[in-house]
Enzyme design. Sequence first.
Site, short mmCIF file in Angstrom:
data_model
loop_
_atom_site.label_atom_id
_atom_site.label_comp_id
_atom_site.label_asym_id
_atom_site.label_seq_id
_atom_site.Cartn_x
_atom_site.Cartn_y
_atom_site.Cartn_z
N ARG A 16 0.82 -1.22 0.00
CA ARG A 16 0.00 0.00 0.00
C ARG A 16 0.85 1.27 0.00
O ARG A 16 0.52 2.28 0.62
CB ARG A 16 -0.97 0.01 1.19
CG ARG A 16 -2.02 -1.07 1.13
CD ARG A 16 -2.95 -0.99 2.32
NE ARG A 16 -2.27 -1.39 3.54
CZ ARG A 16 -2.75 -1.20 4.76
NH1 ARG A 16 -3.91 -0.61 4.93
NH2 ARG A 16 -2.07 -1.60 5.82
N LYS A 125 -19.98 3.14 -8.11
CA LYS A 125 -19.28 1.88 -8.34
C LYS A 125 -18.94 1.69 -9.82
O LYS A 125 -19.74 2.00 -10.70
CB LYS A 125 -20.13 0.71 -7.84
CG LYS A 125 -20.43 0.75 -6.35
CD LYS A 125 -19.19 0.58 -5.50
CE LYS A 125 -19.49 0.68 -4.01
NZ LYS A 125 -20.24 -0.47 -3.50
N ASN A 130 -16.38 -3.43 -6.47
CA ASN A 130 -16.31 -2.57 -5.29
C ASN A 130 -15.32 -1.42 -5.48
O ASN A 130 -14.95 -0.75 -4.53
CB ASN A 130 -15.91 -3.39 -4.05
CG ASN A 130 -15.97 -2.58 -2.78
OD1 ASN A 130 -16.79 -1.67 -2.65
ND2 ASN A 130 -15.09 -2.85 -1.84
N SER A 446 -19.69 3.48 12.10
CA SER A 446 -18.28 3.58 12.47
C SER A 446 -17.91 5.01 12.81
O SER A 446 -18.49 5.97 12.29
CB SER A 446 -17.40 3.06 11.34
OG SER A 446 -17.58 3.83 10.17
N GLU A 678 -27.07 6.68 0.66
CA GLU A 678 -26.30 7.81 0.14
C GLU A 678 -27.20 8.74 -0.65
O GLU A 678 -28.02 8.31 -1.46
CB GLU A 678 -25.18 7.29 -0.75
CG GLU A 678 -24.22 8.38 -1.24
CD GLU A 678 -24.71 9.09 -2.49
OE1 GLU A 678 -24.45 10.30 -2.60
OE2 GLU A 678 -25.37 8.45 -3.33
N HIS A 707 -16.91 11.15 2.56
CA HIS A 707 -15.67 10.83 1.88
C HIS A 707 -14.88 12.08 1.51
O HIS A 707 -13.83 11.99 0.88
CB HIS A 707 -15.94 9.99 0.64
CG HIS A 707 -16.38 8.60 0.97
ND1 HIS A 707 -17.70 8.25 1.07
CD2 HIS A 707 -15.67 7.49 1.27
CE1 HIS A 707 -17.79 6.97 1.39
NE2 HIS A 707 -16.59 6.49 1.53
#
Length: 777
Positions: A16, A125, A130, A446, A678, A707
Amino acid sequence: MARLHNLGFARIGAQRELKWALERYWKGESGREALLATAAELRARHWAAQQGLDAVPVGDFSLYDQVLDMSFTLGNLPERVRGYHGDELDNYFRVARGRSADSAAHGHDEHHACCGGVAAGEMTKWFNTNYHYIVPELNAHTAFKLDASRLLAQLAEAQAQGVNAKPVLIGPVTYLALGKAHDGSDRLELLDRLLPVYAELLEQLAAQGVQWVQIDEPILVTELDADWQHAFNTAYHQLKSCRVKILLASYFGPLLDNKYLAANLPVAGLHVDALADRADVQQLIGLLPPHKVLSLGVIDGRNVWKSDLGELLAWLEPLAAQLGERLWLAPSCSLLHVPVDLESETTLDPEIKSWLAFGLQKLDELRVLGRALNEGRAAVASELAHNAAALASRRASPRVHDAQVAQALQQATPALEQRHSAYAVRAPLQAKKLGLPAWPTTTIGSFPQTAEIRRARKEHKAGHLSDADYEKAMRAEIAHCVREQEAVGLDVLVHGEAERNDMVEYFGEQLAGYAFSSHGWVQSYGSRCVKPPILYGDVKRTRPITVDWIKYAQSLTRRPMKGMLTGPVTMLNWSFVRDDQPRSLSCRQLALALRGEVLDLEAAGVPIIQIDEAAFREGLPLRRAHWQEYLDWAIASFRLMANGVRDETQIHSHMCYSEFNDIIASIAAMDADVITIENSRSGLELLAAFEDFAYPNGIGPGVYDIHSPNVPTQAQIVERMRAAARRIAASQLWVNPDCGLKTRQWKEVVPSLAHMVAAARQLRVPTPLREAAQAAA
C-alpha cells in the site's frame, strides 16, 4: 504464436505504498515531489513485474481514479474548480475529494489556492465491482480540450525502461455513458465534440512510436439501445484513420447481442471476457473478419482462485491452431481488482494458500498458457502438474463442505424470511419503545479509526498486548465515542466499531469457512483499501460476535444504542467468493449464520439492529434482463437474516455510493424498518425515485458526504432534508450522514455532527407555513 498482454495492474502497491504517500501528502507531512517519486517507483516496479509479456499497459496507473484521469486528459473539469489557482494536481484532488491538501498542515488558510474546499465529484461503483470512480460531469455546453501530459509522461518513462508499451484509455462511448448531465441534456450529443480530442490523442501517441492502444469500452457487455449502438459505429469509423492499431477491450461479462456490433467495428483487435461465456466466444470467432486480432481474457482478474490450466489448454489449443498469431491471451480484466502478490502471505494456511493466485501469480499462469500453446505442454509439464495437484487438493479437502450447514439450510423455510407483522403494525410499537423526536438523528455506525486504535490492534495481533489489555483499550475507545455522541446530542447512538478492522473482514474472522490474508489489499477508492476475506468453504457461526461490545456500549447511556452487523449480500460481494457453488447458496449460508447474531442481540436487550448492505446494488448483473434472479435471492437472504425479531425491535439497513433509483422497489421489499442511503455526493439524485414510488418505511437520505474532509454547514443540511421532505413524509425521515465515519478525523466529525443535530432541531421547530403545508399534504 499466441501473444500475451495485460489490461491493467494494481497501482496501490503490494504494501500500500501509494496509499501512505497520498495520505502523507494530503496531511501536509510530505510534498508533491515525494508523492510523485513514489508513483514513479511503483510504475517502474509494476512494469518490471510484467516482463515477458508481448504488450504491457501504460496509463493504467492513477493517483486516484482512472476515469478522473480521463476527465483531465479530455479537459473536462467541473466549472466549480476552474476559478481556483494552483496547478493541475491541486484541482485533480479537489475534484476527487473536495480539497487538495490539509490547510493547517501547510500553514495556509482555507482559501489558499492549494487548499480551498469545493464539492467533491460524485463517486459511484465501477460496473459491478467494489471499485469507485469519479463520475464525469457533463452538460449541454461541455467542451473538450486535450491535455495528454500525464499519459505522455508515463509513456516516456516506460519507453526509457524498455517496456513494450500499450497505452490504455477509457473509450469515448463508455466515458459518456459513465458521465451524468444534470441539466437533462443528451450525453450522446457531445460525441461529435469528443471524438476530435480522441483522434488528436491517438495521433500524439503514434508520434511517440506507439503501435497498439487499448481502448476500454466495457459498456459493450451491457444492454445498448439503437442510439448507443450507433454511437459505437460513429466513434470508431471516425477514429479508424488514426495511425495506431486499436485493441477494443470489453470485460465483466459476455457480449451477447452486441457481438455483431463489436466484431464489425473498424478496429484492429477485440478483447473479450472469455470466462463469462465460452459459447459467446465461439460465435464471435465466426463473426470476426479474418484480419482482426481476438484477445481472450482467460485468467480471472476479479477472484483469487487458481485457474484450471489443463482445462483451459484443452479449450484453447484448437483455437490457437485456428487463429494463429491473431490469438492474444490476457486476464479477463485489469488486475486492479485482486491483491498484488501471494508470496507476501507468510501466515496464510498453506493448504488454502496452495489454491490461490494473486496478481503476479495470475501473470505467471498467463505465461504458462502462452508457453504451452507456443512450445507444447511438455515445456511447462512441471507447472501444469503442480497446478493440477493444487486443484485436486481443493476439490478433495474436507474443510470445504460441512454437513451441518447443509442440514440447517434444508430446514430454513421461506417462513423464516417473514416479519411477524406488517410495517404499519410494527412502526407504532417501535415508536413507543424508543421515544424518539421527529427528525431523529443517528450515524451509520463507524467512528474514526485513530492511530491509537490501529496501534492497539496491531500490538494485540502481534502478541504484544494481552486479550484483557486489548479489550480494556477498546472499551475506552467505545466510552469516548459514546461521550462524544451524547455531547453533540445524537438521538440514536452507535458504539463506533473501534474493535473492527473492516466491516466484512471482522465478521469473516469469526465465521467458519473464511480465510484471511495479511497483505491482500485492493483499492476501493483513492487511498482507501480493503482486504477482502477469502470465502473458501461452508459458513457457520460458532459463537456470538458483537453482543458483549454492544451491551457494554448500551450500559454507558440511556439513549437507544444500535447493534451493528454486516449483511449477507455485502459479506458475499466484498469477499473473494468460492467458485465451486452458486453465489446464491453461499449468500444463504451467510444469512443463516448471521441470523443467530441478530437474535442474540435482541435477547441482550438491543432495541435497534442495523444490518449493512452497502454492496447490495453492486451485485446486480450488468444486464437488466438478469436482475430479477439476483434480486430475488439477495432480498430473501437479507430477510432470512433480519426477520426473526419481535415487532418492537427496529431493523435498519444501510446502502451507499451506488445508483439506487431503479431498484427502489426491491429495497422496499427488503422490509427494513429504516433504510439509510447515500444522497449527498450524488446531488440529491436519489430523491427523484420518490416522485413516482411511495416508499413505505422509514428512510434516512444521507445529508453530507463523509468521503470528503469538508465540514457541512447547518444550512446545507436543513436544505437537503427539506428537499427530502418535499417527496417523503417528514414522519418517515431520519437525519444521518451518507456513510460511516471511520476514514475521517475527530476534528471533522464533531463539527459535522454538531451541525447535523442543530439542523434537525431547527427542522423540529414548527412554523405556520410548514404546518399549513403539512396539513395540506
